[in-house]
Scaffold this motif. Structure first.
Motif, short mmCIF file in Angstrom:
data_model
loop_
_atom_site.label_atom_id
_atom_site.label_comp_id
_atom_site.label_asym_id
_atom_site.label_seq_id
_atom_site.Cartn_x
_atom_site.Cartn_y
_atom_site.Cartn_z
N TRP A 56 8.62 9.24 0.13
CA TRP A 56 7.80 8.50 1.42
C TRP A 56 7.96 6.92 1.33
O TRP A 56 8.09 6.52 2.24
CB TRP A 56 6.51 9.42 1.32
CG TRP A 56 5.61 8.90 2.51
CD1 TRP A 56 6.01 8.04 3.49
CD2 TRP A 56 4.33 9.23 2.55
NE1 TRP A 56 4.80 8.15 4.22
CE2 TRP A 56 4.02 8.57 3.81
CE3 TRP A 56 3.36 9.96 2.00
CZ2 TRP A 56 2.46 8.81 4.38
CZ3 TRP A 56 2.17 10.21 2.43
CH2 TRP A 56 1.56 9.64 3.63
N SER A 57 7.46 6.54 0.01
CA SER A 57 7.61 5.13 -0.35
C SER A 57 8.87 4.38 -0.10
O SER A 57 9.00 3.38 0.55
CB SER A 57 7.14 4.85 -1.66
OG SER A 57 5.90 5.22 -1.99
N ALA A 58 10.22 5.23 -0.59
CA ALA A 58 11.48 4.79 -0.36
C ALA A 58 11.72 4.67 1.09
O ALA A 58 12.40 3.56 1.62
CB ALA A 58 12.28 5.43 -1.08
N ALA A 59 11.11 5.80 1.73
CA ALA A 59 11.76 5.62 3.14
C ALA A 59 10.88 4.67 4.02
O ALA A 59 11.24 4.13 4.97
CB ALA A 59 11.31 7.12 3.50
N GLY A 60 9.51 4.40 3.58
CA GLY A 60 8.64 3.40 4.12
C GLY A 60 9.25 2.05 4.02
O GLY A 60 8.92 1.23 4.92
N ILE A 61 10.23 1.80 3.21
CA ILE A 61 11.13 0.55 2.88
C ILE A 61 12.23 0.47 3.78
O ILE A 61 12.59 -0.07 4.71
CB ILE A 61 11.26 0.15 1.51
CG1 ILE A 61 10.06 -0.09 0.69
CG2 ILE A 61 11.97 -0.98 1.40
CD1 ILE A 61 9.96 -0.24 -0.81
N MET A 115 15.34 14.26 -0.98
CA MET A 115 16.44 13.64 -0.07
C MET A 115 15.99 13.89 1.56
O MET A 115 16.30 13.17 2.20
CB MET A 115 17.83 14.10 -0.29
CG MET A 115 18.53 13.53 -1.50
SD MET A 115 18.85 11.92 -1.39
CE MET A 115 19.98 11.75 -0.06
N ILE A 116 15.55 15.52 1.70
CA ILE A 116 15.29 15.56 3.02
C ILE A 116 13.88 14.82 3.47
O ILE A 116 14.04 14.27 4.59
CB ILE A 116 14.68 16.94 2.97
CG1 ILE A 116 16.18 18.07 2.47
CG2 ILE A 116 14.56 17.77 4.32
CD1 ILE A 116 15.84 19.47 2.56
N ILE A 117 13.10 14.84 2.59
CA ILE A 117 11.94 14.15 2.88
C ILE A 117 12.16 12.63 3.27
O ILE A 117 11.99 11.95 4.15
CB ILE A 117 10.68 14.22 1.80
CG1 ILE A 117 10.30 15.98 1.94
CG2 ILE A 117 9.65 13.32 2.20
CD1 ILE A 117 9.53 16.05 2.98
N PHE A 118 13.12 12.08 2.31
CA PHE A 118 13.44 10.51 2.49
C PHE A 118 14.19 10.37 3.74
O PHE A 118 13.91 9.35 4.38
CB PHE A 118 14.41 10.18 1.28
CG PHE A 118 14.93 8.85 1.36
CD1 PHE A 118 14.23 7.68 1.14
CD2 PHE A 118 16.30 8.53 1.63
CE1 PHE A 118 14.74 6.38 1.65
CE2 PHE A 118 16.92 7.54 1.76
CZ PHE A 118 16.19 6.22 1.72
N ALA A 155 0.73 -1.29 0.19
CA ALA A 155 0.02 0.03 -0.13
C ALA A 155 1.11 1.31 -0.07
O ALA A 155 0.63 2.41 -0.78
CB ALA A 155 -1.09 -0.10 1.15
N MET A 156 1.97 1.35 0.69
CA MET A 156 2.65 2.50 0.93
C MET A 156 3.53 2.55 -0.37
O MET A 156 3.77 3.79 -0.90
CB MET A 156 3.70 2.29 1.87
CG MET A 156 3.26 2.22 3.36
SD MET A 156 3.11 4.16 3.70
CE MET A 156 1.06 4.05 3.94
N LEU A 157 3.90 1.38 -0.92
CA LEU A 157 4.42 1.56 -2.11
C LEU A 157 3.57 2.12 -3.52
O LEU A 157 4.21 3.04 -3.99
CB LEU A 157 5.16 0.24 -2.96
CG LEU A 157 6.19 0.01 -3.85
CD1 LEU A 157 7.18 0.55 -3.72
CD2 LEU A 157 6.19 -1.41 -4.43
N PHE A 158 2.76 1.79 -3.40
CA PHE A 158 1.50 2.29 -4.30
C PHE A 158 1.23 3.62 -3.97
O PHE A 158 0.67 4.40 -5.09
CB PHE A 158 0.42 1.49 -4.58
CG PHE A 158 0.80 0.09 -5.64
CD1 PHE A 158 0.42 0.41 -6.84
CD2 PHE A 158 1.48 -0.82 -5.31
CE1 PHE A 158 0.86 -0.65 -7.95
CE2 PHE A 158 1.77 -1.92 -6.20
CZ PHE A 158 1.49 -1.58 -7.53
#
Lengths: 479, 48
Positions: free
Chosen positions: A398-403, A268-271, A85-88
């Protein structure tokens, strides 16, 4: 700003005319204060994603009901639902950003409603037929698309309604996403308990009920929402004659924005900030128990408190950013984050419970604050023309950071424990890595300068983008 | 395609009834208040 705007034919026609942007233009006298609740209706529902973990354990007991039985899904398998779900979420917000700008908020909200509520119905079918892939497709893919489209559906609309307080406007709406977890968690438990029986854990029925409830609630948002008329300015609002250094009066198209260094610095900051925040959010309960030694019940209370700060931070920090500026607000997030994360191991060693809780609450408020301040930061740098679409692309961070976040915390902890480090100190290295990430984020924020004028949108010229006029024709007249 | 005449649009005094605005806000915030109180009650266990 008087002039002539070019409106493509496709712009004014849709297969369901009532969803058209042209049908949502506010009539004179319409109060802009009707728009934030419309956005809240959406965000409070899609914020359920943060509460999905309440279904994890029941989903592992669908056959056994009281305990997992052979054939039941494992926790690891079920855990993928949230990750998908986060990825999508990130993918859909990036892919559909321009479509959302073009089609307007109502069309986007209806699409989000269909995806999100539909995701629950497909997932219910998956539970009923005991097909995990159906839940991956339902809540993960379909629901994730609903999350992404819903999250960005109102951003540019709010910023255009509130040119005088863009941070306040997006803060009001995006705090709903944080608040959605506070509603979703008890509501889901309530529904599961209501539908549970000797032969069922009640998940399938709860999914159907949630699909109906959220579907209705989100539809109210889609009905209420309005876009401001072309050239709208609130009564009494006079744009600053000399805008702040980072606040542009120009416009940048979404494709051009992706080519600017500022876009990737903010990414980058958000990540980095989100990696640190998610890492803590996901492991908050275990950290409180292992680092400070509180009970499981108290740790659950700690997680609840974090969600309160996650929500209030989204409103508070974004509102503050209207007064101190976006860049300074991000400086606060990153500098304060560095200090707080660096002090956590010391607090854990001294078992200072109150400061431990306070520090993490502030950290999580800044995690939420970074999300709600982001649209206003992007508006400052790129103008309002494609801000929703640019915001959508930034959310891939956000998705990248979620992983990355949970992986970072989990694996380092496991490695530490395997190396013989006591559980209470297993997070020390992680905290220092978080500090390192935030230092890089601080550097990125420092490097953010106004966007070079060669990227500015021109009605005709080298930087013009035909798609930009399509996504927001009203801005074309201001050039 | 169409050509729209576009002029500055400065908001006139809002005529949307205040009761309507209040109703929409209450409808949106009521579930949030329920969730907030619920979460605070859970969080209170932290200090027990």
């Amino acid at each position: 700003m008087a002039g002539v705007s070019y409106v493509p034919e496709s712009y004014s026609k849709a297969w369901i005319p009532i969803l058209d942007r042209s049908r949502t233009i506010a009539k004179p006298g319409y109060s802009r204060w009707m728009v934030p609740p419309a956005a809240l209706f959406i965000d409070l529902c899609i914020g359920h994603a943060y509460a999905f973990s309440v279904f994890n354990l029941p989903l592992t007991k669908l056959i056994g009901v009281t305990a997992s039985a052979p054939g039941d899904w494992t926790l690891a398998e079920v855990g993928w639902i949230f990750s998908i779900a986060m990825l999508f979420l990130g993918s859909a917000s990036a892919v559909f950003g321009r479509w959302v700008e073009e089609g307007g908020p109502r069309k986007a909200m209806v699409a989000a409603t269909c995806c999100f509520a539909g995701g629950f119905f497909v997932s219910a079918l998956g539970v009923w037929s005991h097909q995990l892939w159906l839940i991956y497709v339902g809540y993960g893919v379909l629901g994730g698309c609903g999350l992404g489209i819903g999250y960005i559906s109102h951003v540019s609309t709010l910023i255009k309604w509130f040119p005088d307080h863009p941070g306040l406007a997006t803060g009001m709406a995006i705090c709903g996403f944080g608040g959605g977890a506070m509603i979703g968690s008890p509501l889901s438990v309530l529904l599961m308990n209501y539908f549970a029986s000797a032969t069922s854990v009640g998940v399938a029925q709860a999914f159907v009920a949630l699909g109906i409830i959220y579907g209705l609630f989100m539809t109210i948002g889609a009905i209420i929402v309005r876009v401001p008329p072309d050239g709208y300015r609130p009564a009494g609002y006079v744009p600053a004659a000399a805008p702040k250094k980072l606040v542009t009066t120009e416009q940048v198209s979404v494709d051009q924005a992706s080519k600017t260094p500022q876009f990737w610095l903010i990414w980058m900051i958000i990540f980095l900030n989100t990696t640190a925040g998610i890492g803590v959010l996901g492991q908050a309960s275990a950290m409180a128990q292992e680092m400070i030694g509180v009970s499981a019940v108290a740790a659950a209370g700690f997680v609840g408190l974090l969600s309160v700060f996650n929500m209030s931070g989204r409103f508070g920090w974004a509102t503050l950013s209207d007064y101190i500026g976006r860049k300074n607000t991000y400086y606060v997030f990153l500098l304060l984050g560095i200090v707080l994360y660096a002090m956590v191991p010391t607090l854990a060693a001294t078992r200072n419970f109150v400061l431990f809780v306070l520090f993490f609450c502030i950290c999580i408020s800044m995690y939420g604050g970074a999300f709600s301040t982001l649209p206003a930061y992007l508006r400052d740098l790129y103008g309002t023309m494609n801000v929703g679409a640019i915001h959508g692309r930034e959310l891939t961070a956000w998705s990248a950071a979620g992983i990355a976040g949970p992986v970072l915390v989990n694996y380092i902890r496991q490695y530490q424990i395997a190396s013989g480090v006591p559980n209470a100190q297993a997070y020390t290295v992680t905290m220092y890595i978080m500090v390192g990430l935030l230092v890089i984020g601080l550097l990125c924020n420092f490097l953010i300068k106004p966007v070079d004028k060669r990227h500015h949108y021109k009605a005709s010229g080298p930087a013009s983008d035909p798609a930009a006029a399509k996504t927001n024709p009203q801005v074309a007249v201001s050039q | 395609m169409s050509i729209n005449q576009n002029t500055d649009y400065v908001d006139a005094v809002a005529t949307t009834p205040k009761i309507q605005i209040a109703f929409v806000w209450v409808l949106a915030l009521l579930p949030l208040a329920w969730g907030f109180v619920n979460t605070l009650m859970r969080a209170a266990k932290l200090f027990h």
